[in-house]
Scaffold this motif. Structure first.
Motif, short mmCIF file in Angstrom:
data_model
loop_
_atom_site.label_atom_id
_atom_site.label_comp_id
_atom_site.label_asym_id
_atom_site.label_seq_id
_atom_site.Cartn_x
_atom_site.Cartn_y
_atom_site.Cartn_z
N PRO A 197 0.87 -1.28 0.04
CA PRO A 197 0.08 0.02 0.13
C PRO A 197 0.65 1.63 0.38
CG PRO A 197 0.39 -0.74 2.21
CD PRO A 197 0.46 -1.59 1.29
N ASP A 198 0.47 2.47 -0.90
CA ASP A 198 0.88 3.64 -0.89
C ASP A 198 1.03 4.17 0.49
OD1 ASP A 198 1.80 6.06 -1.59
OD2 ASP A 198 1.30 6.12 -3.30
N VAL A 199 2.40 3.71 1.91
CA VAL A 199 1.95 4.84 3.00
C VAL A 199 3.56 5.51 3.25
CG1 VAL A 199 2.58 4.25 4.99
CG2 VAL A 199 0.77 2.63 4.56
N ARG A 200 4.03 6.51 3.16
CA ARG A 200 5.21 6.82 2.82
C ARG A 200 5.53 7.55 4.77
NH1 ARG A 200 3.77 9.67 -2.41
NH2 ARG A 200 2.66 8.74 -3.53
N LEU A 201 6.68 7.07 5.40
CA LEU A 201 6.66 7.78 6.31
C LEU A 201 8.38 8.85 6.26
CD1 LEU A 201 6.75 7.20 9.61
CD2 LEU A 201 8.52 5.08 8.83
N VAL A 202 7.88 9.67 7.11
CA VAL A 202 8.76 10.27 7.17
C VAL A 202 9.57 10.36 8.13
CG1 VAL A 202 9.60 12.52 6.90
CG2 VAL A 202 8.09 12.36 5.25
N GLN A 223 18.73 17.92 5.53
CA GLN A 223 18.25 16.71 5.43
C GLN A 223 17.50 16.48 5.40
OE1 GLN A 223 21.31 13.98 7.84
NE2 GLN A 223 23.14 15.65 7.56
N LYS A 224 16.51 16.76 7.03
CA LYS A 224 14.95 16.41 7.12
C LYS A 224 13.93 17.21 5.40
CE LYS A 224 13.90 17.07 11.34
NZ LYS A 224 12.85 17.63 12.33
N ALA A 259 10.95 15.64 0.14
CA ALA A 259 11.16 15.37 -0.88
C ALA A 259 11.63 13.68 -0.83
CB ALA A 259 12.35 15.41 -1.91
N ARG A 260 11.29 12.59 -0.91
CA ARG A 260 11.19 11.38 -0.89
C ARG A 260 10.00 10.46 -1.09
NH1 ARG A 260 15.23 8.58 2.90
NH2 ARG A 260 14.44 9.26 4.32
N ALA A 261 9.41 11.67 -0.55
CA ALA A 261 8.23 11.19 0.31
C ALA A 261 6.88 11.60 -0.91
CB ALA A 261 7.62 11.89 1.91
N LEU A 262 7.33 12.46 -1.45
CA LEU A 262 6.60 12.97 -2.68
C LEU A 262 7.20 11.93 -3.99
CD1 LEU A 262 7.61 16.94 -2.69
CD2 LEU A 262 4.88 15.43 -1.72
N VAL A 263 7.86 11.14 -3.68
CA VAL A 263 8.47 10.36 -4.86
C VAL A 263 6.80 9.24 -5.28
CG1 VAL A 263 9.18 8.46 -5.97
CG2 VAL A 263 10.27 10.86 -5.33
N LYS A 264 6.65 8.71 -5.50
CA LYS A 264 5.80 7.34 -5.92
C LYS A 264 6.57 6.42 -6.42
CE LYS A 264 1.34 6.03 -7.07
NZ LYS A 264 1.59 4.85 -6.78
N LEU A 305 0.65 9.55 4.38
CA LEU A 305 1.99 9.82 4.99
C LEU A 305 2.11 9.77 6.45
CD1 LEU A 305 2.01 10.96 1.98
CD2 LEU A 305 3.23 12.80 3.19
N LEU A 306 2.64 9.66 6.25
CA LEU A 306 3.09 9.28 8.48
C LEU A 306 3.80 10.47 8.57
CD1 LEU A 306 2.65 5.19 8.63
CD2 LEU A 306 0.92 6.88 9.01
N PHE A 307 3.93 11.05 9.72
CA PHE A 307 5.45 12.11 9.93
C PHE A 307 5.82 12.01 11.47
CE2 PHE A 307 3.05 14.95 6.99
CZ PHE A 307 4.07 14.46 5.57
N ASP A 308 6.55 11.29 11.41
CA ASP A 308 7.06 11.01 13.59
C ASP A 308 7.97 12.19 14.28
OD1 ASP A 308 7.52 9.30 15.62
OD2 ASP A 308 8.94 7.67 14.55
N GLU A 309 7.47 12.57 14.36
CA GLU A 309 8.31 13.67 15.37
C GLU A 309 8.93 15.21 14.91
OE1 GLU A 309 9.42 13.37 19.41
OE2 GLU A 309 8.26 11.15 19.90
N PRO A 310 8.97 15.20 13.58
CA PRO A 310 9.13 15.72 12.64
C PRO A 310 10.05 17.56 13.29
CG PRO A 310 6.17 15.68 11.99
CD PRO A 310 6.88 15.77 13.11
N THR A 311 8.88 18.17 14.04
CA THR A 311 10.00 19.48 14.73
C THR A 311 9.79 19.01 15.86
OG1 THR A 311 7.29 19.33 15.20
CG2 THR A 311 8.04 20.87 13.07
N SER A 312 10.82 17.98 16.83
CA SER A 312 10.87 18.25 17.94
C SER A 312 12.05 18.57 18.11
CB SER A 312 11.45 16.45 18.11
OG SER A 312 12.01 15.50 17.31
N GLY A 313 13.13 19.24 18.83
CA GLY A 313 14.58 20.15 18.90
C GLY A 313 14.51 21.21 17.86
#
Ligand SMILES: Nc1ncnc2c1ncn2[C@@H]1O[C@H](COP(=O)(O)OP(=O)(O)OP(=O)(O)O)[C@@H](O)[C@H]1O
Length: 270
Positions: free
Chosen positions: A91-96, A156-157, A162-167, A179-187
């Motif tokens: 399935p089309d699930v993209r993890l950042v 790098q983030k 950008a990688r999450a935009l590629v299918k 699209l799954l984002f795991d603590e994208p703004t921590s720190g």
């Protein structure tokens, strides 16, 4: 429990995510227990909860990096029984990831185009064109030939967005990726936070996706989500709209909002 109703959500459409009675154990100890969730196309969800409550574990299960101990998980209507790497039609699930998790020996261009090269018989020039347009979408120019180590942490983030935009073509054709984002703004400092939040919104819109963001950061929750889930004790304790989240008297939500030591969220006694 309060329930979210987003205007853009397609209420009658088949759910993107259906989780029923999920159990995930580490060392025979339940991390997720009787966890249930239905996510409709178009939803933008934030998962909140104290450290160690199982937020990343939930994303790992959705990303196919971890199999639950028991329970049912359906993505885009298909029951998931295998890890993503073992699926022929994933399935089309993209993890950042929280950390960009780029491959250090590959250039930026090779990192972003990885799935395209792995799965498709696409010409090199077409791959380069797609990769460069994805990099430009996230504000990166002239970095294609650089190694990740030659970029700042923030850049790098951006590469991981950008990688999450590629299918990849092996992904099940779906008009709405998850699209799954795991603590994208921590720190991050507040300004860098705003930039990344803009990217979350933009990436989700450009990919025409729905999103789940795991975050402790109030601005990230408020800007990226329309529905908020509070995870504690292995299950969802509260489920409501972002407006309800800001106003709710629910003891879990009040304690999370204020950071009070008094309330139902207490350190685990081992
Ligand atoms: N690989 C592992 N082996 C053993 N236990 C694990 C493993 N990964 C996670 N856990 C345990 O599962 C629980 C949930 O971890 P998880 O990373 O999902 O929490 P979290 O809510 O994302 O926390 P944080 O906000 O601190 O990132 C924790 O008690 C953690 O110790």
């Amino acid at each position: 429990m309060e329930h979210s109703k987003s205007i853009k959500t397609q209420d009658n459409a088949e759910p993107i995510v259906e989780i029923e009675n999920l159990l995930v154990e580490w060392d025979s100890k339940p991390v997720l227990n009787k966890f249930n969730l239905v996510m409709k196309p178009g939803e933008k969800i934030a998962i909140i909860g104290p450290s160690g409550c199982g937020k990343s574990t939930t994303l790992r299960v959705l990303a196919g990096l971890l199999l639950p101990t028991s329970g049912n998980l359906k993505l885009f209507g298909s029951t998931q029984s295998y890890l993503r790497l073992d699926q022929t039609n994933p399935p089309d699930v993209r993890l950042v990831f929280q950390n960009p998790a780029l491959l250090g020996s590959l250039t930026v261009e090779e990192n972003v185009g990885f799935l395209l090269r792995k799965n498709q018989s696409m010409s090199e020039s077409k791959i380069k064109e797609i990769v460069i347009s994805c990099l430009q979408e996230v504000g990166l120019y002239n970095v294609s030939n650089k190694l990740p180590s030659q970029l700042s942490g923030g850049m790098q983030k951006r590469v991981s967005f950008a990688r999450a935009l590629v299918k990849g073509s092996s992904l099940q054709s779906s008009s709405m990726p998850l699209l799954l984002f795991d603590e994208p703004t921590s720190g991050l400092d507040p300004i860098a936070c705003t930039r990344i939040e803009d990217l979350i919104i933009k990436t989700t819109n450009v990919a025409k996706g729905c999103s789940i963001v795991v975050s402790h950061v109030m601005s990230t929750i408020e800007r990226s989500a329309e529905r908020v889930l509070m995870l504690y004790g292995g299950k969802i304790q509260w489920d409501g709209t972002i407006k309800e989240f800001k106003e709710s008297d629910n003891s879990f939500i009040k304690q999370f909002r204020t950071g009070s030591l008094q309330g139902p969220i207490q350190p685990e006694i081992i």
